[in-house]
Design a protein around this motif. Structure first.
Motif, mmCIF file in Angstrom:
data_model
loop_
_atom_site.group_PDB
_atom_site.id
_atom_site.type_symbol
_atom_site.label_atom_id
_atom_site.label_comp_id
_atom_site.label_asym_id
_atom_site.label_seq_id
_atom_site.Cartn_x
_atom_site.Cartn_y
_atom_site.Cartn_z
ATOM 1 N N GLN A 47 6.144 -72.188 -34.004
ATOM 2 C CA GLN A 47 4.828 -72.401 -33.415
ATOM 3 C C GLN A 47 4.928 -73.097 -32.073
ATOM 4 O OE1 GLN A 47 2.961 -74.536 -36.629
ATOM 5 N NE2 GLN A 47 2.102 -72.683 -37.573
ATOM 6 N N LEU A 48 5.882 -74.045 -31.949
ATOM 7 C CA LEU A 48 6.063 -74.768 -30.694
ATOM 8 C C LEU A 48 6.434 -73.833 -29.551
ATOM 9 C CD1 LEU A 48 7.949 -78.017 -31.788
ATOM 10 C CD2 LEU A 48 5.672 -77.881 -30.746
ATOM 11 N N VAL A 49 7.291 -72.853 -29.837
ATOM 12 C CA VAL A 49 7.759 -71.957 -28.767
ATOM 13 C C VAL A 49 6.970 -70.652 -28.752
ATOM 14 C CG1 VAL A 49 10.066 -72.931 -28.775
ATOM 15 C CG2 VAL A 49 9.557 -70.983 -30.246
ATOM 16 N N GLN A 50 5.898 -70.601 -29.558
ATOM 17 C CA GLN A 50 5.012 -69.439 -29.614
ATOM 18 C C GLN A 50 5.766 -68.153 -29.950
ATOM 19 O OE1 GLN A 50 2.954 -69.535 -25.824
ATOM 20 N NE2 GLN A 50 1.450 -71.004 -26.581
ATOM 21 N N ALA A 51 6.672 -68.268 -30.915
ATOM 22 C CA ALA A 51 7.424 -67.101 -31.390
ATOM 23 C C ALA A 51 6.819 -66.676 -32.720
ATOM 24 C CB ALA A 51 8.899 -67.437 -31.533
ATOM 25 N N GLU A 52 5.738 -65.883 -32.647
ATOM 26 C CA GLU A 52 4.998 -65.573 -33.871
ATOM 27 C C GLU A 52 5.833 -64.758 -34.856
ATOM 28 O OE1 GLU A 52 0.649 -63.952 -35.406
ATOM 29 O OE2 GLU A 52 1.260 -63.619 -33.325
ATOM 30 N N GLU A 53 6.639 -63.873 -34.352
ATOM 31 C CA GLU A 53 7.481 -63.080 -35.255
ATOM 32 C C GLU A 53 8.379 -63.984 -36.089
ATOM 33 O OE1 GLU A 53 11.016 -59.722 -34.922
ATOM 34 O OE2 GLU A 53 9.544 -59.916 -33.304
ATOM 35 N N MET A 54 8.972 -64.975 -35.425
ATOM 36 C CA MET A 54 9.829 -65.918 -36.137
ATOM 37 C C MET A 54 9.002 -66.790 -37.081
ATOM 38 S SD MET A 54 13.026 -66.243 -36.182
ATOM 39 C CE MET A 54 13.279 -65.404 -34.611
ATOM 40 N N GLU A 55 7.818 -67.147 -36.656
ATOM 41 C CA GLU A 55 6.943 -67.954 -37.502
ATOM 42 C C GLU A 55 6.594 -67.210 -38.784
ATOM 43 O OE1 GLU A 55 2.315 -69.501 -37.622
ATOM 44 O OE2 GLU A 55 3.171 -68.858 -35.705
ATOM 45 N N LEU A 56 6.274 -65.924 -38.661
ATOM 46 C CA LEU A 56 5.938 -65.129 -39.847
ATOM 47 C C LEU A 56 7.126 -65.042 -40.800
ATOM 48 C CD1 LEU A 56 3.940 -62.290 -38.065
ATOM 49 C CD2 LEU A 56 2.999 -64.050 -39.572
ATOM 50 N N ASN A 57 8.293 -64.905 -40.241
ATOM 51 C CA ASN A 57 9.505 -64.851 -41.058
ATOM 52 C C ASN A 57 9.670 -66.146 -41.847
ATOM 53 O OD1 ASN A 57 12.035 -63.885 -41.991
ATOM 54 N ND2 ASN A 57 13.075 -65.004 -40.372
ATOM 55 N N ALA A 58 9.485 -67.275 -41.174
ATOM 56 C CA ALA A 58 9.635 -68.574 -41.841
ATOM 57 C C ALA A 58 8.518 -68.803 -42.855
ATOM 58 C CB ALA A 58 9.646 -69.685 -40.793
ATOM 59 N N ARG A 59 7.316 -68.376 -42.526
ATOM 60 C CA ARG A 59 6.200 -68.529 -43.470
ATOM 61 C C ARG A 59 6.417 -67.710 -44.733
ATOM 62 N NH1 ARG A 59 0.934 -66.895 -40.553
ATOM 63 N NH2 ARG A 59 0.238 -66.919 -42.742
ATOM 64 N N LEU A 60 7.006 -66.566 -44.579
ATOM 65 C CA LEU A 60 7.291 -65.731 -45.744
ATOM 66 C C LEU A 60 8.265 -66.444 -46.687
ATOM 67 C CD1 LEU A 60 6.740 -62.906 -46.965
ATOM 68 C CD2 LEU A 60 8.787 -62.113 -45.776
ATOM 69 N N THR A 61 9.294 -67.032 -46.108
ATOM 70 C CA THR A 61 10.247 -67.793 -46.915
ATOM 71 C C THR A 61 9.555 -68.987 -47.566
ATOM 72 O OG1 THR A 61 12.089 -67.136 -45.493
ATOM 73 C CG2 THR A 61 12.396 -69.104 -46.840
ATOM 74 N N LEU A 62 8.728 -69.673 -46.791
ATOM 75 C CA LEU A 62 8.024 -70.846 -47.317
ATOM 76 C C LEU A 62 7.122 -70.456 -48.485
ATOM 77 C CD1 LEU A 62 7.451 -73.871 -46.978
ATOM 78 C CD2 LEU A 62 5.643 -73.263 -45.331
ATOM 79 N N GLY A 63 6.437 -69.314 -48.352
ATOM 80 C CA GLY A 63 5.564 -68.862 -49.435
ATOM 81 C C GLY A 63 6.340 -68.585 -50.710
ATOM 82 N N ALA A 64 7.504 -67.939 -50.573
ATOM 83 C CA ALA A 64 8.322 -67.660 -51.757
ATOM 84 C C ALA A 64 8.803 -68.949 -52.410
ATOM 85 C CB ALA A 64 9.507 -66.784 -51.368
ATOM 86 N N LEU A 65 9.168 -69.938 -51.592
ATOM 87 C CA LEU A 65 9.604 -71.224 -52.138
ATOM 88 C C LEU A 65 8.451 -71.945 -52.840
ATOM 89 C CD1 LEU A 65 11.827 -72.359 -49.142
ATOM 90 C CD2 LEU A 65 12.642 -71.816 -51.451
ATOM 91 N N MET A 66 7.251 -71.799 -52.319
ATOM 92 C CA MET A 66 6.086 -72.389 -52.972
ATOM 93 C C MET A 66 5.878 -71.766 -54.360
ATOM 94 S SD MET A 66 3.578 -72.462 -49.629
ATOM 95 C CE MET A 66 2.091 -72.980 -50.477
#
Length: 1008
Positions: free
Chosen positions: A583-602
């Motif tokens: 989010q800091l570097v405005q890399a939405e593609e990377m953000e979505l990738n990390a959010r997907l991992t975070l969701g699975a961990l949740m």
């Protein structure tokens, strides 16, 4: 044309042609049944007609057929009269002397026209209006007689050289053969049949006969060329060599062999053997000077040269150009393009031979003229071909300064079309040209124009000069995306040497971290490690540096690795940091990738609804942004998480959406991952036949190691559940090999262990069951592993319960049950599906300890009831019914449970479960037909006499026949008879199986 060239390297492996060989063997079967067969086999020179016929004749001889082969002979414009028939009949006479003499008796003089050895044909009337017809009739009758009691296969080769008489006789036989066990097969070279060739009307005539089948052999595919090379070289060929030979041979089997000879004999790259080149050039050199000039120009222009471009380069008067083209086309050297807008060589290897015959200066001059013409008028070629064609022309003109930018532009065009293999080849050419291009020219190239994989490292890609490392980054990604992972890994290693080696020419930790992440992905994909060492190196490189997209990518990759290998608080925190950095570097593609991992961990941590909502949001957003690869990954992970919480029907829906997406975009590798999840959920839902089809498709399309392993694992799971233990064992080994030993992920290791435990239990290897579970317990069960651990635990405790009371199982039982109970206490059961599994494990523990409790099984069955897990529910109902019958009451309720479970077992094809249900029903004298009344219980179990029950008890205790005889005061022979009767009544094969069944079906009074 190629008859004088010696084959010096032939594959010992018969490649391809499975369909054609099946057609031939099918015709052989019909001929053997008394229905004569007529077949034509056509194909260009060297395509493999002779090899196909040889393979078929081997099969025919193996079936006892008599084979005769004759070949037409090329002499001038016509062949020798009846030459192939003469040769074939001579062979038959030699093989079947008595039968031949009998079949030809009285007609030797006439048949001597075909086979002079039979007599003096001159003594017969030389000319007669019906003489030819008579000869043809006698020949047909001779063959039918020879084929009365045996199958005869007559093969006539090289029909394109046949004389008119041979063609007429063959046509006569094709029309008139109606009896006998006879197959007549003729081959011809399709590429030699020009418009005025005499075979052309002959073939057209035969096409109208329903009795004649024509087989046209096409060139080999790349896969078949790969197999041919493997056979020739007796080793796995390099993919680059396969690509080169396939491209240059056009799949012609003979040309492949010649090119291999060139390769193995050390011919320079890009050349062909002198003998082959000379043969290919014969007809070219017979053309007029203008026609030869046009042929040389077309040879350098590409696979097809547009007429306007050819006219610009040839610089001939239009009439002279047309006349030259007419001459080359008439000689079958050139052919018109399908769209009518240009010309091409009939065979690409002829073009190569003509090109090789050019003088070095002549070749570069022609390519320069092509390049200059195309630059002056880009409309001369189609838009989608312009960059690639221009890049090729400048490259072969040896003007590297002009070539490099155009090659790079062509690579960009290939990338836009997802043609990554072509992009890789162009980038490798750019890498080759790099040092030969002046620095000031390279300084004008920008990453923003050419480097889609350029890692944003704080430099402005619009103003920073393109670097060699940018080409390596592009090439590594292109190689990975086109499946050339080995090549990608080599490129990445080269880049890291440039960045970090002793002779490093650059120091860029962010760029190095990017390459280390690529290396991690490749190492994991090639099953050569788990990729963590590479990820850790990348983390160290970016530690303390300002936030960047690469930094976010490193964190996201580390979190994704942790999700699969070490889920927990640390991995959860890494995923949160990755989202924050992206989010800091405005890399939405990377953000979505990390959010997907975070969701699975949740989801794994128990925050199911929020986690699934997060993953669904990512999935929707990736589609909105057109991030297809990420959209496919989101559906892969979402379907897996849904299955992990027991929502299999939703998982199937998401997986099917993902497969539709991947098929639309041609993402075969992603389709493989999603298909693996789909089959897992289908197995859970009881859609086993659909799962079988899906797993078999996954076997066919998967080119990555782990999807191949998943296909084998799913098939192993189905085979084990259906009682196909040998098949399951074989598939399990394939899965282990595909997953490798370097990346032990619980999503692979635990399901494989569950299948291995079930196989061992079915084969009576209780010690192996305990060892396998102990090894898993030692490795531990991290958060999120419950979806795999509960089925494993259930399989292990079921094995203990099924062997209750067996003396051989007594030692170590207490320790094994204690371990199972300890693991069960440590495993969470946050969702209904795992609660149901935990209840089954608890009930099995009670059964293993000798206290089969119907109430516990009732609770487990009711827990599985609403979960759409028919197999698990059927097993619970089986145990519930068993417990009810063991308690001595509620027979009607038990009968209903058995009927319901039996219907499921039959529908699924779950043979072991079905047989267990049928045995239990037989022992209790209950019907498995709904509504049919039960019979009174059989007190002595399967009709065993009191004495046989006594003997069975001693068999279960492990006594030998002699020991049984001593204890019961009977003779060993009488004891043996009793044991045989028991085995027959129980329907088992051995004493051990009888003992196990006795305990499982409560045929004995057991001590707790």
């Amino acid at each position: 044309m190629l008859g004088g060239v010696e084959n010096t390297s032939v594959s010992p492996v018969f490649v391809g042609r499975a369909g054609e060989l099946t057609t031939l063997t099918g015709a052989l079967g019909r001929a053997t049944a008394g229905e004569p067969q007529s077949l034509l086999i056509g194909g260009e020179a060297g395509v493999g007609k002779t090899r196909l016929v040889e393979e078929f004749l081997d099969e025919a001889c193996g079936r006892g057929a008599v084979v005769a082969v004759g070949g037409c002979v090329e002499i001038g414009a016509d062949g020798l009269p009846y030459a192939p028939f003469s040769t074939a009949l001579r062979s038959l006479r030699r093989r079947l002397p008595e039968e031949f003499a009998s079949a030809a008796a009285g007609q030797e003089g006439e048949l001597a026209r075909l086979l002079p050895e039979l007599g003096d044909a001159g003594s017969q009337e030389a000319y007669h209006e019906t003489g030819t017809a008579r000869l043809f009739e006698l020949t047909g009758r001779l063959l039918e007689r020879l084929a009365t009691d045996r199958t005869v296969v007559l093969v006539l080769e090289d029909l394109h050289w046949a004389d008119a008489s041979t063609r007429h006789l063959l046509a006569y036989l094709f029309r008139t053969l109606r009896r006998g066990r006879l197959a007549v097969i003729a081959t011809y070279r399709a590429d030699d049949i020009h418009r005025r060739h005499p075979l052309r009307p002959f073939l057209a005539e035969l096409d109208r006969l329903r009795t004649v089948r024509r087989i046209e052999l096409s060139r080999f595919t790349r896969t078949e060329v790969h197999r041919q090379l493997t056979g020739i070289m007796a080793a796995e060929p390099d993919p680059a060599l396969v690509d080169e030979i396939f491209s240059r041979s056009d799949g012609n089997a003979f040309f492949v062999e010649e090119l291999v000879v060139c390769h193995t004999s050390g011919c320079a790259s890009g050349t062909i053997s002198a003998s082959l080149r000379d043969l290919l050039l014969v007809r070219v050199e017979e053309l007029s000077e203008d026609a030869q000039k046009v042929a040389r120009i077309v040879a350098e222009g590409g696979s097809t040269v547009e007429y306007d471009l050819l006219a610009d380069v040839a610089r001939l008067a239009e009439d002279d150009l047309i006349e030259a083209l007419r001459s080359a086309v008439g000689a079958n050297i050139l052919i018109a393009a399908p769209d009518g807008n240009g010309y091409r060589f009939r065979h690409s290897l002829v073009r190569e031979a003509v090109s090789d015959d050019l003088l070095p200066g002549e070749r570069s001059r022609l390519n320069r003229r092509y390049a200059e013409a195309l630059e002056a008028d880009p409309s001369l070629v189609r838009d989608d071909e312009r960059a690639t064609r221009l890049a090729s022309y400048w490259y072969h003109a040896h003007d590297f300064t002009k070539a490099l930018p155009v090659v790079l532009r062509a690579s960009v065009e290939a990338r836009k079309r997802h043609a990554y293999a072509e992009q890789l080849r162009l980038l490798e050419r750019a890498m080759e040209l790099w040092d030969d291009v002046p620095a000031d020219v390279r300084a004008g190239l920008r990453p923003i124009d050419y480097a889609g994989a350029y890692p944003p490292c704080g430099c402005d890609p619009a103003t920073t000069p393109l670097r060699y490392l940018d080409l390596l980054a592009e090439a590594a990604v292109a190689a990975r995306l086109c499946g050339e992972r080995e090549r990608a890994l080599k490129i990445v290693k080269m880049a890291l040497r440039l960045l970090e080696g002793e002779n490093a020419t650059d120091h860029d930790p962010v760029r190095a971290a990017w390459f280390w992440i690529e290396r991690s992905r490749l190492v994991s994909g090639l099953a050569r490690g788990d990729g963590w060492a590479e990820i850790a190196t990348a983390q160290e490189l970016v530690r303390g540096l300002p936030p960047s997209a690469v930094h976010a990518q490193v964190l996201a990759t580390a979190a994704g690795w942790g999700m699969l290998h070490a889920p927990g608080l640390e991995t959860f925190a890494a995923a949160e940091r990755a989202v924050e950095y992206a989010q800091l570097v405005q890399a939405e593609e990377m953000e979505l990738n990390a959010r997907l991992t975070l969701g699975a961990l949740m989801v794994d941590s128990g925050d199911v609804e929020r986690g699934l909502a997060e993953m669904a949001g990512v999935s929707e957003r990736t589609v909105q942004l057109g991030l297809i690869s990420e959209a496919a990954r989101s559906r892969t992970n979402l379907s897996s998480s849904l299955e992990g919480v027991g929502r299999s029907r939703q998982a199937v829906e998401v997986a099917r959406e993902g497969i539709e997406l991947t098929q639309c975009w041609g993402l075969l590798d992603h389709e493989g991952w999603i298909l693996s999840n789909l089959t897992e959920s289908q197995i859970s839902l009881g859609h086993w036949d659909e799962a079988l089809d899906g797993a078999q498709r996954l076997q066919r399309i998967a080119y990555s190691a782990k999807p191949r392993g998943s296909a084998a694992l799913r098939l192993a799971q189905l085979a084990e559940a259906r009682g196909e233990l040998a098949t399951a064992t074989e598939l399990l080994e394939l899965a282990r090999a595909a997953y490798g030993k370097h990346d032990p992920q619980m999503q692979y290791t635990l399901p494989m262990t569950r299948v291995a435990v079930s196989i061992a239990a079915a084969e009576g290897r209780l010690g192996d069951v305990r060892t396998l579970l102990a090894e898993c317990a030692e490795a531990g069960f991290p958060p999120g592993s419950q979806r795999y651990a509960w089925p494993l635990l259930l399989a292990a405790v079921t094995a203990e319960a099924d062997t209750r009371g067996l003396p051989a199982a007594a030692e170590g039982r207490a320790e094994a049950l204690s371990r199972i109970r300890s693991i069960a206490k440590s495993l969470p059961a946050p969702e209904a599906v795992w609660i149901a599994h935990s209840l089954s494990v608890s009930a099995e523990l009670t059964r293993a300890e000798g206290h089969d409790d119907p109430d516990r099984w009732a609770e487990a069955a009711r827990a599985f009831g609403p979960l759409e897990r028919p197999y698990d529910l059927a097993r619970a109902r089986h145990r519930w019914a068993d417990a009810l019958l063991a308690s001595g009451g509620r027979r009607e309720e038990a009968a209903a449970l058995l009927c319901e479970a039996h219907l499921v077992a039959v529908h699924l094809g779950a043979r072991p479960l079905r047989e267990s249900l049928e045995l239990l029903a037989a022992r209790a004298r209950l019907s498995l037909t709904p509504g049919e009344p039960a019979s009174p219980p059989d007190e002595d179990g399967f009709g065993l006499t009191p004495r046989e029950q006594d003997v069975l008890g001693l068999v279960a205790a492990g006594r030998t026949n002699r020991q049984i005889a001593e204890e019961l005061f009977i003779s060993p022979k009488t004891a043996s008879v009793h044991v045989s009767n028991i085995l027959a009544k129980l329907g088992v094969a051995g004493r051990g199986e009888a003992a196990a069944m006795a305990h499982r079906l409560h045929l004995l009074q057991e001590a707790s």
